[in-house]
Enzyme design. Structure first.
Site, PDB file in Angstrom:
ATOM      1  N   ALA A  65      70.973 -11.554-103.514  1.00 26.56           N
ATOM      2  CA  ALA A  65      71.003 -12.303-102.252  1.00 26.56           C
ATOM      3  C   ALA A  65      70.723 -13.773-102.498  1.00 26.56           C
ATOM      4  O   ALA A  65      71.360 -14.647-101.907  1.00 26.56           O
ATOM      5  CB  ALA A  65      69.981 -11.728-101.277  1.00 26.56           C
TER       6      ALA A  65
ATOM      7  N   ARG B 148      73.868 -15.263-104.095  1.00 27.30           N
ATOM      8  CA  ARG B 148      75.117 -15.165-103.333  1.00 27.30           C
ATOM      9  C   ARG B 148      75.102 -15.953-102.034  1.00 27.30           C
ATOM     10  O   ARG B 148      76.064 -16.616-101.695  1.00 27.30           O
ATOM     11  CB  ARG B 148      75.432 -13.694-103.030  1.00 27.30           C
ATOM     12  CG  ARG B 148      75.804 -12.880-104.265  1.00 27.30           C
ATOM     13  CD  ARG B 148      77.196 -13.232-104.764  1.00 27.30           C
ATOM     14  NE  ARG B 148      77.547 -12.468-105.941  1.00 27.30           N
ATOM     15  CZ  ARG B 148      78.070 -11.240-105.914  1.00 27.30           C
ATOM     16  NH1 ARG B 148      78.279 -10.645-104.749  1.00 27.30           N
ATOM     17  NH2 ARG B 148      78.367 -10.613-107.028  1.00 27.30           N
ATOM     18  N   TYR B 149      74.014 -15.839-101.280  1.00 27.74           N
ATOM     19  CA  TYR B 149      74.069 -16.499 -99.975  1.00 27.74           C
ATOM     20  C   TYR B 149      72.792 -17.218 -99.567  1.00 27.74           C
ATOM     21  O   TYR B 149      72.801 -17.984 -98.610  1.00 27.74           O
ATOM     22  CB  TYR B 149      74.452 -15.505 -98.879  1.00 27.74           C
ATOM     23  CG  TYR B 149      73.552 -14.297 -98.763  1.00 27.74           C
ATOM     24  CD1 TYR B 149      72.336 -14.360 -98.114  1.00 27.74           C
ATOM     25  CD2 TYR B 149      73.944 -13.080 -99.313  1.00 27.74           C
ATOM     26  CE1 TYR B 149      71.520 -13.253 -98.011  1.00 27.74           C
ATOM     27  CE2 TYR B 149      73.132 -11.962 -99.217  1.00 27.74           C
ATOM     28  CZ  TYR B 149      71.926 -12.052 -98.556  1.00 27.74           C
ATOM     29  OH  TYR B 149      71.125 -10.954 -98.455  1.00 27.74           O
ATOM     30  N   MET B 150      71.690 -17.037-100.300  1.00 31.74           N
ATOM     31  CA  MET B 150      70.467 -17.724 -99.899  1.00 31.74           C
ATOM     32  C   MET B 150      70.522 -19.221-100.197  1.00 31.74           C
ATOM     33  O   MET B 150      69.688 -19.989 -99.741  1.00 31.74           O
ATOM     34  CB  MET B 150      69.251 -17.111-100.599  1.00 31.74           C
ATOM     35  CG  MET B 150      68.849 -15.749-100.045  1.00 31.74           C
ATOM     36  SD  MET B 150      68.552 -15.759 -98.264  1.00 31.74           S
ATOM     37  CE  MET B 150      67.081 -16.776 -98.179  1.00 31.74           C
TER      38      MET B 150
ATOM     39  N   THR C 119      72.424 -21.135 -98.929  1.00 29.54           N
ATOM     40  CA  THR C 119      72.745 -21.817 -97.675  1.00 29.54           C
ATOM     41  C   THR C 119      71.488 -22.313 -96.974  1.00 29.54           C
ATOM     42  O   THR C 119      71.566 -23.127 -96.068  1.00 29.54           O
ATOM     43  CB  THR C 119      73.509 -20.876 -96.731  1.00 29.54           C
ATOM     44  OG1 THR C 119      72.704 -19.714 -96.474  1.00 29.54           O
ATOM     45  CG2 THR C 119      74.823 -20.443 -97.345  1.00 29.54           C
TER      46      THR C 119
END
Length: 474
Positions: free
Chosen positions: A338, A341-343, A345
């Protein structure tokens, strides 16, 4: 409007229609326009095939278009278009173009970069003969040498700043080069990150070690991970806030260049696009440093590599990465996948002790804490007593059109800080009081290190190219 900006506003099927019109109307064929359209159509399809549709970057378009334009030829009798493209296998590309742009035929050859046989043979000959060049071609090794110690790192920055002072003729160029050098290094950032900073997002934030500092948001980065550029107080010459003040005096707002096929998110950027190329050429020609003599070695982008290596040598490796974004520990309770991949942001900020270390006002104690390098001067106390001006008319006259883009409160703080700091640098007694540490973090910031006992001063001509007021008019 640039050609790239124009093309991204044309819908893909309309681009195909224009290609057909060009090929159907006969001589003379506008080959340059045809090369641009073909490149854009090919990139549009290639990028859309990825799992996450990626934007078309200006740099990618320019690279591929160059190869197409150099090799483009149209045989009207057979309705066949010939060109070269940078692919290992062009069969699918040929078939796709013939399907989309019927009834025309396409012959696409694989573009191969020519090999300089004489250069390759000479290189192998020298190596086998046991002749070693004094200049190392290993960029990493040269950077490690520069960042080996505190003295070697800051001495290199000093020498480069002195080179810029001595070898640049135009004041605008001088302040821009100094700004680029200092900010890419002090922020461990790519030159493009600095260039793409949005000046309308300047804001004052509170720092536990230094008091008020400035930062600006960077929406576009090479890694697509948003970041900030920071401007914080430092000892002596290498001061991001002083560099920013001088830069804004000479350089007005720079309109944002469209760098992808997506709509631009903001109206202005911090640096001119041409500055990076100009700086690279200047450094390669004028500097005698080994790192700048390596073919295709980093020049405008050296700052982030040097700072990352410098921090690593000071047990701060986790605080910076070679990718130019400040790094922090992954968030507690978040899986590694996580976080990667997307944290990203979630906007992250560097720890305050990092600014404290780089400012030169603090040093690391034996207990691992950052304490004042000299007890006589506390930047927090100084910040509390800094008399921030409220004269917005003065700010508008001083910074010109920049005052219409950058928030007024940020400029009011910047102006006040810069004026007070220059007074300190010009006053030998004040300078000795501020920079009398037994082991200064920036060893070149004393008057003696400049080769002269003359106090450091800064003056501007009576008339600036941007029509702004001079420091003497305040």
């Amino acid at each position: 409007m640039s050609e790239f900006s124009e093309l991204v506003r044309i819908l893909p099927l309309d681009q195909v229609a224009e290609i057909k019109r060009i090929l159907s109307r006969g001589d003379p064929i506008p080959l340059q326009r045809l090369a641009s359209l073909l490149t854009m159509v090919i990139l549009t399809v290639n990028m859309s095939k990825k799992r996450k549709s990626s934007p078309i970057k200006l740099s990618t378009f320019t690279k591929y278009r160059r190869n197409v334009a150099k090799s483009l030829y149209y045989d009207m009798s057979s309705k066949t278009v010939f060109f070269e493209y940078h692919l290992k296998n062009t069969q699918d590309l040929q078939e796709g173009l013939e399907q989309a742009i019927a009834p025309y035929n396409f012959v696409v050859k694989v573009h191969k970069k020519p090999i300089d046989w004489q250069k390759q043979l000479s290189s192998v000959h020298e190596r086998k003969a046991g002749h070693r060049s004094i200049l190392s071609n290993n960029v990493g090794a040269e950077i490690s040498k520069l960042a080996e110690t505190k003295d070697s790192t800051w001495s290199f920055i000093e020498r480069t700043m002195d080179l810029i002072e001595a070898r640049t003729r135009q004041p605008t160029t001088r302040v821009a080069y100094r700004f680029l050098l200092q900010l890419t290094f002090m922020n461990c950032c790519r030159a493009n990150d600095l260039k793409n900073a949005d000046p309308s997002t300047f804001q004052i934030i509170a720092d536990p070690h230094l008091g008020r500092i400035l930062r600006a948001f960077v929406p576009e980065t090479k890694t697509s991970i948003e970041r900030f550029i920071y401007f914080f107080p430092c000892k002596g010459r290498c001061d991001p806030l002083l560099a920013l003040d001088s830069y804004l005096l000479w350089v007005g707002p720079v309109p944002k260049t469209q760098t992808t096929d997506e709509e631009t998110q903001y109206d202005y950027q911090l640096l001119q696009d041409t500055l990076l190329i100009s700086y690279d050429r200047f450094i390669a020609k004028e500097s005698k440093e080994n790192i700048f003599k390596i073919p295709n070695g980093p020049k405008a982008h050296l700052g982030r590599h040097l700072m990352a290596s410098y921090l690593g040598n000071n047990s701060l490796k986790s605080e910076a990465t070679l990718y130019g974004n400040w790094s922090v520990e992954r968030q507690e309770g978040v899986s590694k996948m996580a976080d990667s991949r997307y944290m990203h942001t979630v906007k992250k900020s560097p720890p305050s002790y990092l600014f404290a270390f780089l400012s030169g006002y603090y040093k690391k104690s034996n207990q691992g804490e950052y304490v004042l390098a000299e007890t006589l001067y506390n930047p927090l106390d100084y910040d509390k007593t800094l008399p921030i001006t409220t004269n917005e008319k003065l700010i508008c006259r001083r910074y010109g059109k920049n005052a219409k883009v950058i928030p007024k409160d940020a400029l009011l703080y910047l102006y006040t800080y810069a004026q007070q700091k220059r007074k300190q640098l010009a006053d030998p007694n004040e300078q000795n009081r501020l920079f009398s540490s037994e082991s200064p973090a920036h060893p070149f910031l004393t008057p003696q290190s400049t080769g002269s006992s003359t106090p450091l001063t800064w003056t501007a001509p009576k008339t600036l190219s941007t029509g702004l007021m001079t420091p003497g008019e305040e």
